[in-house]
Motif scaffolding. Structure first.
Motif, PDB file in Angstrom:
ATOM      1  N   ARG A 271     -11.924 -25.416 145.232  1.00 12.25           N
ATOM      2  CA  ARG A 271     -10.495 -25.207 145.006  1.00 12.25           C
ATOM      3  C   ARG A 271      -9.948 -24.136 145.947  1.00 12.25           C
ATOM      4  O   ARG A 271      -8.869 -24.283 146.516  1.00 12.25           O
ATOM      5  N   LYS A 272     -10.717 -23.061 146.100  1.00 12.28           N
ATOM      6  CA  LYS A 272     -10.247 -21.990 146.969  1.00 12.28           C
ATOM      7  C   LYS A 272     -10.224 -22.460 148.425  1.00 12.28           C
ATOM      8  O   LYS A 272      -9.320 -22.125 149.173  1.00 12.28           O
TER       9      LYS A 272
ATOM     10  N   ALA B  68      -6.463 -22.831 146.779  1.00 16.07           N
ATOM     11  CA  ALA B  68      -6.107 -22.219 145.500  1.00 16.07           C
ATOM     12  C   ALA B  68      -6.057 -20.707 145.654  1.00 16.07           C
ATOM     13  O   ALA B  68      -6.952 -20.114 146.239  1.00 16.07           O
ATOM     14  N   LYS B  69      -4.977 -20.110 145.135  1.00 20.93           N
ATOM     15  CA  LYS B  69      -4.871 -18.655 145.177  1.00 20.93           C
ATOM     16  C   LYS B  69      -5.648 -18.087 143.988  1.00 20.93           C
ATOM     17  O   LYS B  69      -5.831 -18.773 142.981  1.00 20.93           O
ATOM     18  N   PRO B  70      -6.096 -16.819 144.113  1.00 24.63           N
ATOM     19  CA  PRO B  70      -6.901 -16.252 143.007  1.00 24.63           C
ATOM     20  C   PRO B  70      -6.191 -16.383 141.662  1.00 24.63           C
ATOM     21  O   PRO B  70      -6.804 -16.704 140.656  1.00 24.63           O
TER      22      PRO B  70
ATOM     23  N   SER C 291      -4.193 -18.659 140.580  1.00 27.62           N
ATOM     24  CA  SER C 291      -4.192 -19.985 139.958  1.00 27.62           C
ATOM     25  C   SER C 291      -5.552 -20.283 139.330  1.00 27.62           C
ATOM     26  O   SER C 291      -5.644 -21.048 138.374  1.00 27.62           O
ATOM     27  N   ILE C 292      -6.616 -19.667 139.862  1.00 32.66           N
ATOM     28  CA  ILE C 292      -7.941 -19.828 139.238  1.00 32.66           C
ATOM     29  C   ILE C 292      -7.993 -19.030 137.938  1.00 32.66           C
ATOM     30  O   ILE C 292      -8.468 -19.501 136.907  1.00 32.66           O
TER      31      ILE C 292
ATOM     32  N   ALA D 139     -11.885 -15.559 139.708  1.00 37.82           N
ATOM     33  CA  ALA D 139     -10.969 -15.348 140.824  1.00 37.82           C
ATOM     34  C   ALA D 139     -11.703 -14.759 142.017  1.00 37.82           C
ATOM     35  O   ALA D 139     -11.274 -14.892 143.156  1.00 37.82           O
TER      36      ALA D 139
END
Lengths: 423, 240
Positions: free
Chosen positions: A320-321, A325-327, A329-330, A412
């Motif tokens: 995802r990252k 994906a930004k931290p 959103s995780i 994250a």
């Protein structure tokens, strides 16, 4: 929001069993909080039952026996209050705080006769007009005793509605009894009013003017106790000071030491209520704390399971990252999952807890004990209100967030390189 | 110059510090189709990580389109990875509990594109890669080649300027490998996307137009390969 819950659902669905096992602990915690608070409320309700019959700002004072010698009189002497003590209270400095002063005297063991109906074992209760306010008497028909009745020593009587019902052979048209004559023992009274009978008690007391009963029975000036209402004593300290001053004045009038604590006694409903409230608050807080500690076990469980989830999904979070994906959103994923599990199972626990309270109300709440001829219910309304439901919801959301926080931070921090590692 | 690296160093700290990249100088033009070749331990994966902003470097400069990529916050790096770079991995790295179309949608989800719009786009890309009928299937229901095509669709959906492919044929049989490499070549020709393939297979490298050899953390030989005849194993197949 929708997407978030889809993700949460996907994750939870993959681990049904362990989610349910963890959720059970949370449900149990909330269940305990609700049941404890419900039982606590029921207990406080039982303590307070009957308390509503009296106005709270009233005191009762009566005579005891002296505990120390004074003015050449030895200890152990009985103090009996009399009418002059009532006058004392109507004067300075007490009149500043005291509103109404009453006393009452009961003569029991009479039969009540109306026409051909007889009721055994009633008591005549001689009293003053202030009695009605102090005991929160509700009139269903007619009126209560007034000053004129006292002055003229009228032979008038106020009946409780249960007695009236008996006299009417089950009828409730109390108006019919007004102006009628009833016989109490050998004495004839005219009915002037029907009042609501006290709850949980046999309706045996018939109210008549104090002056009347005094004349009939040839009572002297002695009285058992004096009840009065007061104002302007907001704190426990002010009440204590006032009680001390009042006792000193009455002790002096009866040649007892002013500081003799046992020569007279005072029962202050106001401070009693204050203490009751304080006790109730302490009980409430203590139950919350016990409940929260029970819940804590569940919360730690959720936190633990989320840590395992994060560990399992490290590779996925890496992917995802890697694709952007930004931290945050995780983190959101994990916190949302934690809050969802906590809230979902918490609500199940809450509903079950309320159901348990309901059952408690229907079983224990209806049973009562006979104590001194009065029936006392063990639990009165052992349920929790909307406020507790809202508080518990807040607790669940906060707890869920806290439980998810540490695992979410860990998630994250997953490095996107993890995506490149083979599973 | 789209991608420039000047004297890039990377050391993995540890009990025994490992100096992996020892001064990489490299430029890649926009629209190039290049491969980075090297044996395992040569530093090619580390270089790919740095190119993909998956990892940081210690010394030197990495510039994309004139912007220095250094000391980025997590958020910024995520933004670059999301919009500028598309990844294709050896093991596909599809999310197993999401369907093909959901996997393709994911980069758009992180851009905040609405559910309907990203579904439309994802279906469009799957269609282009001939996987329309497989949109609702989960990765474990698909063959390796299909999975890699889903991964390519996912890499393409954000219109990245650069596609980084890490051993894209590593888990595929030779026939599918050829298909995938042809697909990448086609994307490069038709869309003008810069494609960088990291591989240790010479047959795969031969499909690209320039082969950059890396050895012991420095750039070695750079072969121009516009005629695709660099393979020692022949020009018609990807050797497995």
């Amino acid at each position: 929001m929708n997407d978030l819950f889809t993700e949460v659902w996907e994750s939870v669905r993959r681990n049904k069993l362990r989610t349910c096992l963890t959720g059970f602990a949370v449900a149990w915690g909330i269940f305990m909080i609700i049941v404890l608070l419900g039982a606590g409320n029921g207990l406080m309700g039982a303590f307070n039952q009957g308390g509503n019959e009296f106005v709270s700002n009233s005191m009762m004072i009566g005579g005891g026996s002296t505990s120390k010698p004074y003015k050449g009189l030895k200890e152990g002497r009985r103090i009996r209050l009399d009418m002059s003590d009532m006058d004392l209270m109507k004067q300075e400095p007490f009149s500043e705080n005291i509103d109404q002063v009453t006393t009452s005297h009961s003569q029991s063991g009479y039969a009540l006769t109306y026409g051909k109906t007889h009721l055994n074992n009633v008591s005549l209760n001689g009293t003053f007009p202030g009695y009605a306010d102090m005991n929160r008497i509700v009139m269903l028909a007619g009126r209560f005793i007034n000053e004129k009745d006292i002055q003229d020593k009228r032979k008038v009587i106020v009946l409780g509605h249960l007695t009236a019902k008996n006299l009417l052979k089950g009828g409730t048209d109390y108006e019919r009894l007004l102006g009628e004559q009833v016989k109490v023992g050998p004495f004839v009274f005219r009915v002037i009013g029907i009042r609501k009978a006290e709850e949980n008690r046999d309706d045996r007391d018939l109210n008549v003017p104090y002056s009347t009963i005094k004349t009939i029975f040839g009572l002297d000036n002695h009285i058992d106790d004096i009840t009065f209402t007061f104002h302007g004593l907001p704190t426990e300290e002010a009440n204590d000071a006032f009680e001390k001053e009042l006792k000193a004045a009455i002790n002096t009038a009866h040649d007892a030491a002013p500081d003799d604590a046992s020569a007279t006694w005072v029962w202050n409903r106001f401070t009693q209520n204050l203490q009751m409230e304080k006790g109730s608050k302490i009980l409430h807080t203590a139950l919350w704390i016990i409940g929260l500690f029970t819940l804590l076990g569940g919360i730690v469980g959720v936190s633990n399971i989320m840590l395992i989830t994060v560990k399992e999904r490290t590779h996925e979070f890496g992917i995802r990252k890697a694709i952007g994906a930004k931290p945050w959103s995780i983190m959101k994923l994990i916190v949302a999952e934690s809050v969802t599990i906590t809230a979902f199972f918490g609500y199940i626990g809450m509903v079950l807890g309320m159901l348990a309270c309901f059952l408690m109300d229907k079983t224990l709440g209806q049973s009562s004990m006979e104590v001194f001829g009065e029936s006392i219910r063990l639990l009165v309304n052992p349920t929790v209100g909307m406020d507790v439901a809202i508080e518990a919801t807040l607790v669940l959301i906060i707890a869920g967030t806290l439980a998810g926080m540490a695992p979410a931070r860990k998630a994250a921090k997953v490095r996107p390189i993890e995506a490149l590692r083979d599973e | 110059m789209q991608i420039e690296l000047h004297n890039v160093h990377k050391t993995y700290e540890g009990a025994q510090p490992l100096h992996v990249l020892k001064g990489i100088d490299l430029s890649i033009e926009k629209g190039e189709f290049v491969s980075i070749m090297g044996a395992s331990g040569s530093g090619k994966s580390t270089l790919l990580n740095i190119l993909g902003i998956l990892d940081s470097y210690d010394e030197g400069e990495y510039i994309i389109d004139g912007r220095l990529i250094k000391g980025l916050s997590e958020r910024q790096a995520a933004g670059y990875r999301n919009r500028t770079i598309g990844f294709i991995f050896q093991s596909f790295n599809l999310i197993s509990f999401k369907t093909a179309v959901e996997n393709v949608e994911l980069p758009l989800f992180y851009q905040g594109v609405s559910r309907r719009r990203r579904h439309e786009l994802a279906m469009e890309y799957l269609d282009r890669l001939g996987l329309k009928d497989w949109a609702g299937h989960y990765p474990n229901e698909m063959s390796g080649g299909q999975k890699q095509r889903v991964a390519i669709a996912r890499a393409l959906i954000t219109h990245p300027q650069i596609i980084l492919a890490d051993e894209p044929t590593g888990a595929l049989d030779s026939k599918t490998s050829v298909e995938v490499m042809e697909l990448l070549g086609q994307l490069n020709r038709e869309e003008g996307v810069t494609i960088i393939v990291v591989t240790h297979e010479s047959g795969v490298a031969n499909c690209t137009n320039r082969i950059i050899h890396i050895k012991d953390g420095i750039i070695g030989e750079i072969e121009e390969n516009s005629r695709h005849n660099a393979s020692a194993f022949g020009t018609t197949t990807i050797m497995k």
